[in-house]
Design a protein around this motif. Structure first.
Motif, PDB file in Angstrom:
ATOM      1  N   VAL A   7       4.712  -1.542  -7.539  1.00 35.95           N
ATOM      2  CA  VAL A   7       4.035  -1.290  -8.816  1.00 35.95           C
ATOM      3  C   VAL A   7       2.830  -0.374  -8.592  1.00 35.95           C
ATOM      4  N   ALA A   8       2.054  -0.663  -7.539  1.00 34.56           N
ATOM      5  CA  ALA A   8       0.880   0.161  -7.236  1.00 34.56           C
ATOM      6  C   ALA A   8       1.283   1.605  -6.977  1.00 34.56           C
ATOM      7  N   GLU A   9       2.355   1.801  -6.250  1.00 32.00           N
ATOM      8  CA  GLU A   9       2.808   3.154  -5.951  1.00 32.00           C
ATOM      9  C   GLU A   9       3.322   3.853  -7.212  1.00 32.00           C
ATOM     10  N   ALA A  10       4.086   3.129  -8.021  1.00 35.26           N
ATOM     11  CA  ALA A  10       4.663   3.733  -9.226  1.00 35.26           C
ATOM     12  C   ALA A  10       3.590   4.191 -10.214  1.00 35.26           C
ATOM     13  N   HIS A  11       2.454   3.498 -10.226  1.00 37.85           N
ATOM     14  CA  HIS A  11       1.391   3.823 -11.181  1.00 37.85           C
ATOM     15  C   HIS A  11       0.180   4.466 -10.513  1.00 37.85           C
ATOM     16  N   LEU A  29       2.262  -2.792   4.570  1.00 40.08           N
ATOM     17  CA  LEU A  29       3.474  -2.638   3.773  1.00 40.08           C
ATOM     18  C   LEU A  29       3.845  -1.161   3.645  1.00 40.08           C
ATOM     19  N   GLU A  30       5.101  -0.925   3.359  1.00 41.02           N
ATOM     20  CA  GLU A  30       5.607   0.446   3.255  1.00 41.02           C
ATOM     21  C   GLU A  30       4.841   1.246   2.198  1.00 41.02           C
ATOM     22  N   HIS A  31       4.373   2.419   2.591  1.00 42.39           N
ATOM     23  CA  HIS A  31       3.662   3.372   1.725  1.00 42.39           C
ATOM     24  C   HIS A  31       2.289   2.882   1.245  1.00 42.39           C
ATOM     25  N   MET A  32       1.776   1.797   1.798  1.00 39.36           N
ATOM     26  CA  MET A  32       0.543   1.230   1.263  1.00 39.36           C
ATOM     27  C   MET A  32      -0.708   1.582   2.063  1.00 39.36           C
ATOM     28  N   ARG A  33      -0.561   2.054   3.270  1.00 41.96           N
ATOM     29  CA  ARG A  33      -1.753   2.286   4.081  1.00 41.96           C
ATOM     30  C   ARG A  33      -2.691   3.288   3.418  1.00 41.96           C
ATOM     31  N   ASP A  34      -2.159   4.306   2.789  1.00 45.69           N
ATOM     32  CA  ASP A  34      -2.993   5.380   2.251  1.00 45.69           C
ATOM     33  C   ASP A  34      -3.617   5.040   0.908  1.00 45.69           C
ATOM     34  N   ARG A  35      -3.207   3.923   0.292  1.00 42.69           N
ATOM     35  CA  ARG A  35      -3.805   3.566  -0.994  1.00 42.69           C
ATOM     36  C   ARG A  35      -4.480   2.191  -0.957  1.00 42.69           C
TER      37      ARG A  35
END
Length: 392
Positions: A195-199, A224-230
């Motif tokens: 959800v965080a990535e989608a928005h 988690l996948e794709h979460m380090r940068d956000r």
């Protein structure tokens, strides 16, 4: 003057913020003879001796000057190694880690460095009492997202999505949770990450209770996948290492965010206390065995208090982490604040109303089991007598 009214001395933002509900009950209990407090979230252990000794040695050796604004490099390097070894996520100690004055400062820095006035910050509640006020003080708007008993106090993906608007900027979440003790596993967290990535939302993940996970290994949100940068990962030494009074935390985040946070930190607090940093370095290097012993003790107390509360007639789930039980007070017919006030007056046991932690906490009370087993036994016996006296 009515609350929220502007006068010539106080800002509107500060005038509109309520005092901490936790502190109120703690202060009442402190002035009551023979009172047992299950109210304050603080380990009952003394900071391990080797940590205290390292801090005293640093003082004796003359380490009394400022450190780097970001903290001693040796400590940041140790934090980097710790995060990699324990939680499988790597951070560059030169650019991606800041040592802060408690995890509370790290939360404040994260919000102020990334959020503009008018932005919305989604706050998963029940939550630590400082999150919403800190968002308000930044000029942004806190938007509660309840993770209540119907979801086992875990954040449901659907509820998060329903709260998002075109002004949503970030999410604040904390698992293991204060006050509920709820834990989310990697699969459950990954759903939130999507959800965080989608928005395109930032995630402020307060993981101060990471070491106090009893039944499953803790998953760092940034791992988690794709979460380090956000992700802005917030932690510290207060809970796991019994170092609350040392006021030492840390934050791990991408360089652009840490450097923005560092600007605020260097102007407001300069650096964390030098002797505390030396103690924290010793804690990371030689304190893991003590953490394990304390965690095992909390686990035993958790098992006791949950059983005792259920036997007393208060429905209580097993917390997966932290050191809080969060029973429902429905059986008494009271709201949580009335329950806490009357329990304090009649039985001299201090607990915290769940409603002070925001939406999702109503109808429950927080009971800290970071106290001696003897005190827990006496407190739960008093609670049982109180519940039987007031049961509907």
């Amino acid at each position: 003057m009515q609350p929220g009214t502007k006068n010539n001395r106080l800002s509107r933002a500060v005038s509109n913020i309520k005092p901490s509900g936790i502190r109120r009950f703690f202060d009442l209990a402190a002035n009551m003879e023979d009172c047992i407090s299950l109210g304050v979230g603080e380990p009952d252990f003394v900071t391990p001796w080797n940590v205290r000794e390292a801090s005293m040695a640093a003082l004796e050796q003359g380490y009394t000057s400022y450190t780097s604004n970001a903290g001693m490099f040796e400590l940041r390097a140790a934090i980097s190694e710790y995060m990699h070894e324990r939680f499988n996520v790597g951070y560059d100690p030169k650019e991606e880690i800041i040592v802060t004055v408690g995890a509370s400062e790290a939360i404040d820095l994260a919000v102020r460095a990334t959020v503009d006035p008018g932005d919305e910050v989604l706050v998963v509640t029940p939550a630590f009492v400082s999150y919403e006020p800190l968002v308000t003080l930044s000029g942004a708007v806190p938007v509660p997202v309840p993770a209540d008993a119907s979801t086992d106090f875990k954040l449901a993906k659907e509820r998060l999505e329903a709260a998002i608007t075109d002004r949503s900027r970030a999410i604040i979440l904390s698992f293991p949770n204060n006050p509920t003790g709820a834990v989310m596993n990697d699969i459950e967290l990954q759903a939130i990450a999507e959800v965080a990535e989608a928005h395109d939302l930032l995630v402020f993940s307060d993981e101060i209770y990471a070491e106090l996970s009893y039944d499953t290994a803790h998953t760092a949100f940034s791992a988690l996948e794709h979460m380090r940068d956000r992700t802005v990962l917030i932690s510290g030494f207060s809970k796991a290492f019994a170092m609350t009074g040392w006021r030492l935390g840390f934050v791990c985040a991408p360089p652009d965010i840490t450097q923005a946070m560092l600007k605020i930190h260097q102007y407001s607090l300069m650096c964390a206390p030098t002797q505390a940093q030396h103690g924290a370095l010793e804690a990371l290097r030689n304190g893991r065995d003590v953490v394990e012993k304390m965690t095992n003790s909390y686990r035993a107390r958790r098992n006791y208090i949950v059983h005792a509360l259920n036997e007393a007639g208060l429905s209580c789930r097993f917390p997966g982490g932290s050191f809080y039980a969060f029973p429902s007070v429905e059986a008494t017919g009271m709201d949580d604040e009335t329950f806490a006030e009357q329990l304090l007056v009649e039985e001299k046991v201090a607990v915290v109303p769940g409603s002070v932690f925001g939406k999702g906490g109503e109808g429950h009370v927080r009971c800290s089991y970071a106290t001696s087993m003897t005190a827990l036994q006496t407190a739960t016996a008093r609670i049982e007598a109180f519940v039987h006296r007031h049961a509907r």
